[in-house]
Design a protein around this motif. Structure first.
Motif, PDB file in Angstrom:
ATOM      1  N   ALA A  94       1.556 -13.979  -5.728  1.00 36.73           N
ATOM      2  CA  ALA A  94       0.880 -15.179  -5.218  1.00 36.73           C
ATOM      3  C   ALA A  94       0.762 -16.315  -6.245  1.00 36.73           C
ATOM      4  O   ALA A  94       1.488 -17.315  -6.144  1.00 36.73           O
ATOM      5  CB  ALA A  94      -0.473 -14.793  -4.639  1.00 36.73           C
ATOM      6  N   LEU A  95      -0.133 -16.213  -7.216  1.00 38.76           N
ATOM      7  CA  LEU A  95      -0.321 -17.350  -8.133  1.00 38.76           C
ATOM      8  C   LEU A  95       0.883 -17.545  -9.046  1.00 38.76           C
ATOM      9  O   LEU A  95       1.283 -18.679  -9.325  1.00 38.76           O
ATOM     10  CB  LEU A  95      -1.602 -17.188  -8.963  1.00 38.76           C
ATOM     11  N   ALA A  96       1.480 -16.442  -9.496  1.00 37.95           N
ATOM     12  CA  ALA A  96       2.655 -16.580 -10.369  1.00 37.95           C
ATOM     13  C   ALA A  96       3.784 -17.290  -9.619  1.00 37.95           C
ATOM     14  O   ALA A  96       4.423 -18.213 -10.143  1.00 37.95           O
ATOM     15  CB  ALA A  96       3.118 -15.210 -10.860  1.00 37.95           C
ATOM     16  N   GLY A  98       7.098 -13.118 -18.857  1.00 33.70           N
ATOM     17  CA  GLY A  98       5.763 -13.185 -18.233  1.00 33.70           C
ATOM     18  C   GLY A  98       5.841 -13.315 -16.714  1.00 33.70           C
ATOM     19  O   GLY A  98       6.924 -13.466 -16.141  1.00 33.70           O
ATOM     20  N   GLY A  99       4.691 -13.255 -16.073  1.00 36.41           N
ATOM     21  CA  GLY A  99       4.639 -13.271 -14.605  1.00 36.41           C
ATOM     22  C   GLY A  99       5.218 -14.543 -14.015  1.00 36.41           C
ATOM     23  O   GLY A  99       6.070 -14.498 -13.114  1.00 36.41           O
ATOM     24  N   VAL A 100       4.784 -15.699 -14.503  1.00 37.27           N
ATOM     25  CA  VAL A 100       5.273 -16.967 -13.953  1.00 37.27           C
ATOM     26  C   VAL A 100       6.734 -17.177 -14.352  1.00 37.27           C
ATOM     27  O   VAL A 100       7.581 -17.520 -13.532  1.00 37.27           O
ATOM     28  CB  VAL A 100       4.421 -18.151 -14.468  1.00 37.27           C
ATOM     29  N   ALA A 101       7.025 -16.945 -15.640  1.00 35.77           N
ATOM     30  CA  ALA A 101       8.362 -17.268 -16.145  1.00 35.77           C
ATOM     31  C   ALA A 101       9.441 -16.358 -15.550  1.00 35.77           C
ATOM     32  O   ALA A 101      10.560 -16.802 -15.298  1.00 35.77           O
ATOM     33  CB  ALA A 101       8.381 -17.198 -17.663  1.00 35.77           C
ATOM     34  N   SER A 102       9.115 -15.077 -15.300  1.00 41.07           N
ATOM     35  CA  SER A 102      10.163 -14.203 -14.759  1.00 41.07           C
ATOM     36  C   SER A 102      10.506 -14.613 -13.323  1.00 41.07           C
ATOM     37  O   SER A 102      11.654 -14.489 -12.890  1.00 41.07           O
ATOM     38  CB  SER A 102       9.763 -12.727 -14.838  1.00 41.07           C
TER      39      SER A 102
END
Ligand SMILES: NC(=O)c1ccc[n+]([C@@H]2O[C@H](COP(=O)([O-])OP(=O)(O)OC[C@H]3O[C@@H](n4cnc5c(N)ncnc54)[C@H](OP(=O)(O)O)[C@@H]3O)[C@@H](O)[C@H]2O)c1
Length: 307
Positions: free
Chosen positions: A124-126, A153-157
């Motif tokens: 969701a947020l990522a 990381g969560g967002v970057a991946s």
């Protein structure tokens, strides 16, 4: 209702339980029985006092979740009790480390059947942040070159995969242990930031997406070609001042709406983006999860299995 929260001094060792009233669905809201909630870096930053002070305790952290609608407020026409949904708390609202949450119906989306609550909470947020950063803010185009800082990381991946899907060439930074993982996500070039200064080996990028912050910010401007743009999500709410007058410094405005959550689902369903690697915790292990998050060397996402 039983909800987990950390003690009011942000002390990582003490986890208390407190009774807080069950949330009620106001007009335009639903109550969601939370099945899974994810840990985001913002959570330990709020807990440790790096964000604006918390007004009242007990304070329940947590910004994203997946669960089942258990009550519907007035004027909600598009969700009913029993719907499986996922979402991100409104800006200024937290409280997903809990069994229930009241939230605006318009900012959550139906959970696709093929994704579990755990997967949906992790995305969701990522996912929202990656979509807003790569598509809306950087407006990345096919054929462009992007450097994504902190690829594991969560967002970057999520962003690495989205940038590949767009048709860009993706360079990313990660410690050596994460290189195979990032290769499997499609990264074209991976720099071990412990062994090499990325600003000495990368040049002429169209875009930079920085999820690391600190001294990475300044060095990121050096790798852009004239007219390039850089987006920063780990350096506060404002874009850092650009060190060059021929490139743009941008701060993605990560709002909350159903449309962007549906875009995440679309990308996952199309096979463009994989569900991240997930480490599961029970909600009672919030302290342990925060220790991992705060170490800043996790891969993918940490998720609480709430029920
Ligand atoms: N809406 C928003 O504005 C928003 C939303 C979500 C997150 N954020 C912010 O975005 C940032 C990233 O959050 P996140 O949850 O995706 O990940 P994170 O947990 O903050 O970062 C973990 C990753 O960072 C990598 N890393 C750490 N230091 C690094 C360095 N010097 N160079 C390259 N990689 C490095 C680690 O990889 P290695 O183990 O390989 O070092 C690890 O995989 C956080 O600051 C968070 O607060 C903002």
């Amino acid at each position: 209702m039983k909800a987990a929260y950390l003690d009011e001094y942000g002390g990582p060792e003490v986890l208390k339980y407190g009774n807080v009233p069950d949330p009620v669905a106001g007009a335009n809201e639903v109550v969601v029985d939370i099945h899974a909630a994810s840990v985001n870096a913002a959570d330990w930053k709020v807990r440790s006092g790096s964000y604006p002070p918390t007004a009242a305790f007990p304070y329940i952290l947590g910004r994203d979740f997946s669960g089942i609608v258990s009550a519907v407020g007035d004027d909600v026409a598009d969700l009913v009790v029993g719907d499986a949904v996922f979402g991100v708390c409104d800006v200024g609202q937290e409280g997903a480390y809990a069994e229930k949450i009241a939230i605006k119906a318009a900012i959550i989306a139906k959970k696709p059947v093929q994704l579990s609550h755990i997967d949906s909470a992790a995305l969701a947020l990522a996912g929202l942040t990656a979509v807003v950063s790569i598509e809306d803010t950087l407006k990345l185009r096919a054929g462009e070159v992007i450097l994504i800082q902190g690829g594991a990381g969560g967002v970057a991946s999520f962003a690495v995969q989205l940038a590949k899907h767009v048709g860009a060439r993706v360079i990313t930074t990660a410690s050596a242990a994460n290189h195979d993982f990032l290769m499997s996500l499609g990264a074209d070039e991976i720099i071990d930031y412990n062994a090499q200064d990325f600003s000495k080996v990368v040049a002429d990028c169209d875009a930079v997406f920085d999820t690391v912050g600190g001294d990475v910010v300044e060095r990121s401007f050096a790798v852009l070609k004239p007219g390039g743009r850089a987006a920063f999500i780990a350096s506060g709410g404002e874009a850092p001042p650009s060190l060059r007058d021929d490139v743009q410094s941008l701060r993605p405005q990560v709002g909350r709406d159903r449309h962007h959550l549906e875009r995440i689902v679309e990308l996952v369903e199309a096979g463009a983006v994989q569900v991240p690697e997930i480490t599961l915790f029970p909600l009672s292990e919030a302290v342990a999860a925060h220790k991992v998050s705060e170490s800043r060397h996790l891969r993918g996402k940490l998720v609480f299995e709430v029920r």
